[in-house]
Design a protein around this motif. Structure first.
Motif, PDB file in Angstrom:
ATOM      1  N   PRO A  16       1.072  -1.319  -0.427  1.00 26.15           N
ATOM      2  CA  PRO A  16       0.014   0.371   0.190  1.00 26.15           C
ATOM      3  C   PRO A  16       1.158   1.539  -0.451  1.00 26.15           C
ATOM      4  N   GLY A  17       0.882   1.938  -0.955  1.00 26.58           N
ATOM      5  CA  GLY A  17       0.972   3.390  -0.313  1.00 26.58           C
ATOM      6  C   GLY A  17       2.156   3.567  -2.342  1.00 26.58           C
ATOM      7  N   LEU A  18       2.297   2.162  -2.523  1.00 26.94           N
ATOM      8  CA  LEU A  18       2.963   1.920  -4.064  1.00 26.94           C
ATOM      9  C   LEU A  18       2.351   2.188  -5.153  1.00 26.94           C
ATOM     10  N   GLU A  19       1.040   1.815  -4.962  1.00 21.77           N
ATOM     11  CA  GLU A  19       0.648   1.478  -6.054  1.00 21.77           C
ATOM     12  C   GLU A  19       0.857   2.012  -7.242  1.00 21.77           C
ATOM     13  N   ASP A  20       0.478   3.315  -6.806  1.00 19.19           N
ATOM     14  CA  ASP A  20       0.896   3.670  -8.449  1.00 19.19           C
ATOM     15  C   ASP A  20       2.634   3.880  -9.497  1.00 19.19           C
ATOM     16  N   SER A  21       3.276   3.581  -8.158  1.00 19.34           N
ATOM     17  CA  SER A  21       4.685   3.123  -8.657  1.00 19.34           C
ATOM     18  C   SER A  21       4.873   1.836  -8.766  1.00 19.34           C
ATOM     19  N   ILE A  22       3.505   1.163  -9.500  1.00 20.38           N
ATOM     20  CA  ILE A  22       4.309  -0.640  -9.495  1.00 20.38           C
ATOM     21  C   ILE A  22       3.596  -0.619 -11.044  1.00 20.38           C
ATOM     22  N   VAL A  23       4.228  -1.310 -12.113  1.00 18.62           N
ATOM     23  CA  VAL A  23       3.962  -1.644 -12.844  1.00 18.62           C
ATOM     24  C   VAL A  23       4.184  -2.429 -13.859  1.00 18.62           C
ATOM     25  N   GLY A  24       3.184  -3.492 -13.975  1.00 18.71           N
ATOM     26  CA  GLY A  24       3.281  -5.034 -14.316  1.00 18.71           C
ATOM     27  C   GLY A  24       2.898  -5.393 -16.128  1.00 18.71           C
ATOM     28  N   ARG A  25       2.971  -6.573 -16.025  1.00 20.72           N
ATOM     29  CA  ARG A  25       2.514  -7.216 -17.788  1.00 20.72           C
ATOM     30  C   ARG A  25       1.096  -6.440 -17.677  1.00 20.72           C
ATOM     31  N   GLY A  26       0.878  -5.638 -19.385  1.00 18.99           N
ATOM     32  CA  GLY A  26      -0.120  -5.460 -19.381  1.00 18.99           C
ATOM     33  C   GLY A  26      -1.144  -3.944 -19.566  1.00 18.99           C
ATOM     34  N   ASP A  27       0.665  -3.256 -18.458  1.00 17.70           N
ATOM     35  CA  ASP A  27       0.355  -1.905 -17.920  1.00 17.70           C
ATOM     36  C   ASP A  27       0.961  -0.883 -19.244  1.00 17.70           C
ATOM     37  N   GLN A  28      -0.166  -0.031 -19.327  1.00 14.14           N
ATOM     38  CA  GLN A  28       0.559   0.991 -20.935  1.00 14.14           C
ATOM     39  C   GLN A  28       1.812   1.093 -20.823  1.00 14.14           C
ATOM     40  N   SER A  29       2.368   1.844 -19.578  1.00 16.16           N
ATOM     41  CA  SER A  29       4.043   1.667 -19.096  1.00 16.16           C
ATOM     42  C   SER A  29       4.900   0.571 -19.294  1.00 16.16           C
ATOM     43  N   TYR A  30       4.347   0.148 -19.289  1.00 17.11           N
ATOM     44  CA  TYR A  30       5.056  -1.439 -18.939  1.00 17.11           C
ATOM     45  C   TYR A  30       6.322  -1.435 -20.171  1.00 17.11           C
ATOM     46  N   ASP A  31       6.174  -1.619 -21.354  1.00 17.87           N
ATOM     47  CA  ASP A  31       7.385  -1.600 -22.788  1.00 17.87           C
ATOM     48  C   ASP A  31       8.430  -0.898 -22.215  1.00 17.87           C
ATOM     49  N   GLU A  32       7.663   0.691 -22.359  1.00 19.08           N
ATOM     50  CA  GLU A  32       8.515   1.528 -21.367  1.00 19.08           C
ATOM     51  C   GLU A  32       9.355   1.668 -20.405  1.00 19.08           C
ATOM     52  N   ALA A  33       8.223   0.745 -18.904  1.00 18.61           N
ATOM     53  CA  ALA A  33       9.603   0.340 -17.928  1.00 18.61           C
ATOM     54  C   ALA A  33      10.503  -0.191 -17.772  1.00 18.61           C
ATOM     55  N   ARG A  34      10.648  -1.201 -18.729  1.00 15.07           N
ATOM     56  CA  ARG A  34      11.139  -2.252 -19.252  1.00 15.07           C
ATOM     57  C   ARG A  34      12.122  -2.754 -19.367  1.00 15.07           C
ATOM     58  N   ALA A  35      12.556  -1.444 -20.803  1.00 17.42           N
ATOM     59  CA  ALA A  35      13.528  -1.343 -21.652  1.00 17.42           C
ATOM     60  C   ALA A  35      14.596  -0.267 -21.278  1.00 17.42           C
ATOM     61  N   VAL A  36      15.454  -0.863 -21.647  1.00 17.15           N
ATOM     62  CA  VAL A  36      17.592  -0.745 -20.791  1.00 17.15           C
ATOM     63  C   VAL A  36      17.632  -0.465 -21.999  1.00 17.15           C
ATOM     64  N   HIS A  37      19.410   0.074 -21.953  1.00 16.38           N
ATOM     65  CA  HIS A  37      20.214   0.591 -22.601  1.00 16.38           C
ATOM     66  C   HIS A  37      20.463  -0.182 -24.217  1.00 16.38           C
ATOM     67  N   ASN A  38      20.175  -1.204 -23.545  1.00 24.10           N
ATOM     68  CA  ASN A  38      20.730  -1.702 -24.618  1.00 24.10           C
ATOM     69  C   ASN A  38      19.892  -2.598 -25.782  1.00 24.10           C
ATOM     70  N   GLY A  39      19.240  -2.398 -26.609  1.00 28.70           N
ATOM     71  CA  GLY A  39      18.264  -3.103 -27.341  1.00 28.70           C
ATOM     72  C   GLY A  39      18.510  -4.723 -28.102  1.00 28.70           C
ATOM     73  N   MET A  40      19.172  -5.183 -27.358  1.00 27.91           N
ATOM     74  CA  MET A  40      19.567  -6.740 -27.497  1.00 27.91           C
ATOM     75  C   MET A  40      18.332  -7.169 -26.406  1.00 27.91           C
ATOM     76  N   ILE A  41      18.264  -6.252 -25.234  1.00 31.56           N
ATOM     77  CA  ILE A  41      17.848  -7.299 -24.343  1.00 31.56           C
ATOM     78  C   ILE A  41      16.858  -6.507 -23.932  1.00 31.56           C
ATOM     79  N   ASP A  42      15.654  -8.329 -24.358  1.00 37.29           N
ATOM     80  CA  ASP A  42      14.149  -7.944 -24.057  1.00 37.29           C
ATOM     81  C   ASP A  42      13.537  -8.534 -23.169  1.00 37.29           C
ATOM     82  N   ARG A  43      13.199  -8.250 -21.835  1.00 40.62           N
ATOM     83  CA  ARG A  43      12.989  -9.133 -20.941  1.00 40.62           C
ATOM     84  C   ARG A  43      11.651  -8.529 -20.187  1.00 40.62           C
ATOM     85  N   HIS A  44      11.001  -9.759 -20.405  1.00 43.99           N
ATOM     86  CA  HIS A  44       9.435  -9.398 -19.414  1.00 43.99           C
ATOM     87  C   HIS A  44       9.616  -9.610 -17.463  1.00 43.99           C
TER      88      HIS A  44
END
Ligand code: FAD
Length: 466
Positions: A16-44
């Motif tokens: 509780p209190g962190l609800e808005d700070s949590i991103v999971g699969r299916g969330d709109q910002s998920y792909d942006e939040a999981r992207a790292v600097h190296n474009g070869m890395i594609d983790r979920h």
């Protein structure tokens, strides 16, 4: 958790209190939040928690452990092997802990665990000072520091860890400690080179050093065919130059940007990127011998504010590029080794691809191999072979070039590699990198993280299991 409830939903309920700070699969910002600097890395990952405090970090660790989920800790997300992200696990994203506050009275700066170096450089530059870091301002302070940290100021002021005065750490059991020379000294020793193995650092305190309003910086370019001549000069010149002179050697392609004359655009060159902490006159005098080597195409050393130097390559190495890494520590640039560099440097597979040799002598050699976890204090250079291109279709070509280059040059290396230039290369390689410090690291690990909760990293296994 039922079959239909995702871990992200459970996290929203249990944190509780962190609800808005949590991103999971299916969330709109998920792909942006999981992207790292190296474009070869594609983790979920299953859950990404954007933490804003040490307390958030401790709660997220407890949550992940309660659900037997792997934990990845993300600082700047720059790691070549993508160690700031993990499939199906919980990511502790520190981007929300990103303050850099200078204390001019003690010549130090307190830096949040999720800061990037640009934020630190801008804060310290206000006082004409800097903490040694790397060569790109978007790199995370967390990963770069915990691996050692080498860049433009290494010869003058040492590795980044040599300026580390203390760190606030959240441990695997959720407790919070301060590590310094006086408090938890073994942990402090291990943090200086041992990576993210021992806990989550929410705050670093660094010493700052005087660099003035500007350093003297810029490259010298030679035709790539002159690589042997330049490297033979470089191997003698730099180790005997005063510490104020830093220069990393690069085999590279001149990027087509206004900074460089058009006739050099896209030309393959052998380069040295200089950074002299000193006046214009000093730099001119100290670098005078450079003009007598081969036929330089360009010598562009000029006064540059330190934060501007640190951002010079940001536009070239942007987030999302395909990146493949191979690395080694090197003691000696023999004629035979130089011949391999000449051959492989001419085969650079793309405009962004490059090989760098970073000096790690000067002030970095003042510290003994056993004084910090970073063990290769006697090495002369850290080599990185960096295959980079925007197009995923070129990923195989980048990898083949890196591996071929490394196969040819590795026999001449000192053995291990700088952890921050490695991808996932297995346990033996990690051990080779820490040499005599490895066993001590496994004991510190057993004390501070006996269950190996922090294992998404260049992993040091706890002593009992090692
Ligand atoms: C373009 C580019 C240029 C680079 N140039 C240099 C250079 O000049 N000099 C140099 O030394 N390195 C350089 N590096 C390498 C860099 O040091 C590593 O990639 C480093 O891991 C990046 O740190 P990060 O926090 O951005 O990475 P992340 O991917 O976020 O994290 C990397 C590792 O560090 C751990 N970690 C990060 N922050 C914390 C924290 N606060 N507490 C605990 N663990 C943490 C993570 O768990 C992970 O294991 C460069 C990398 C890139 C992509």
């Amino acid at each position: 958790m039922s079959a239909t409830t995702s871990l992200a939903e459970v996290a929203r309920r249990d944190l509780p209190g962190l609800e808005d700070s949590i991103v999971g699969r299916g969330d709109q910002s998920y792909d942006e939040a999981r992207a790292v600097h190296n474009g070869m890395i594609d983790r979920h990952p299953a859950v990404i928690v954007r933490c804003s405090s040490a307390e958030d970090v401790a709660r997220t660790i407890a949550f992940a452990r309660a659900h037997d989920a792997l934990i990845a800790v993300r600082g700047g997300g720059h790691n070549g092997g993508g160690l700031g992200i993990v499939d199906d696990g919980v990511v502790i994203d520190l981007a929300g802990i990103a303050e850099a506050v200078v204390d001019p009275d003690s010549d130090s700066v307190r830096v949040g665990g999720g800061c990037t170096w640009g934020e630190v450089d801008r804060a310290t530059a206000e006082y004409g000072r800097a903490t040694p870091s790397g060569i790109i301002s978007t790199t995370g302070v967390g990963g770069l520091t915990l691996g050692g940290g080498l860049g433009h100021l290494t010869r003058r002021f040492g590795l980044t860890i040599d300026s580390l005065l203390g760190a606030d750490v959240v441990l695997a059991d959720g407790s919070q400690v301060h590590a310094s020379a006086d408090e938890h000294p073994e942990l402090f020793w291990a943090l200086r080179g041992g990576g993210g193995n021992f806990g989550v650092v929410t705050s670093f305190v660094f010493r700052t050093h005087p660099v003035g309003a500007a350093v003297m910086a810029g490259p010298t370019f030679w035709p790539i065919e002159q690589t042997p001549e330049v490297m033979r000069f470089y191997r003698e010149f730099l180790p005997s130059a005063p510490r104020g002179v830093n220069g990393f050697l690069a085999l590279m392609t001149v990027p087509p940007v206004d900074l460089f004359p058009e006739e050099l655009h896209l030309r393959k060159v052998c380069a040295v990127m200089w950074c002299v902490v000193g006046s214009e006159d000093e730099a001119t005098r100290l670098l005078a011998p450079v003009h007598g080597v081969g036929t330089p195409l360009l010598h562009g050393v000029a006064p540059v504010p330190h934060p501007a130097l640190q951002s010079l390559f940001d536009g070239l190495y942007t987030k999302g590029l395909q990146c493949y890494w191979r690395a080694d520590f090197v003691n000696e640039l023999s004629d035979e080794l130089i011949e391999h560099h000449r051959e492989w440097g001419q085969k650079l597979p793309s405009m962004h691809s490059t090989v760098h040799l970073y000096p790690i002598d000067g002030a970095a050699h003042d510290v003994a191999a056993g004084d910090t976890a970073f063990s290769y204090r006697d090495a002369q250079w850290a080599e990185v072979i960096f295959g980079v291109d925007p197009d995923p279709a070129n990923a195989d070509a980048l990898r083949d070039w890196c591996v071929g280059y490394w196969d040819a040059t590795h026999p001449y290396s000192a053995g291990g590699a700088y952890v921050n230039f490695m991808m996932d290369e297995g346990q033996e390689r990690v051990r080779a990198t820490y040499r005599d410090n490895y066993d001590r690291l496994t004991r510190v690990k057993a004390q501070y993280d006996p269950d190996n909760v922090f294992r998404v990293n260049q992993n040091i296994q706890p002593a009992a299991a090692a």
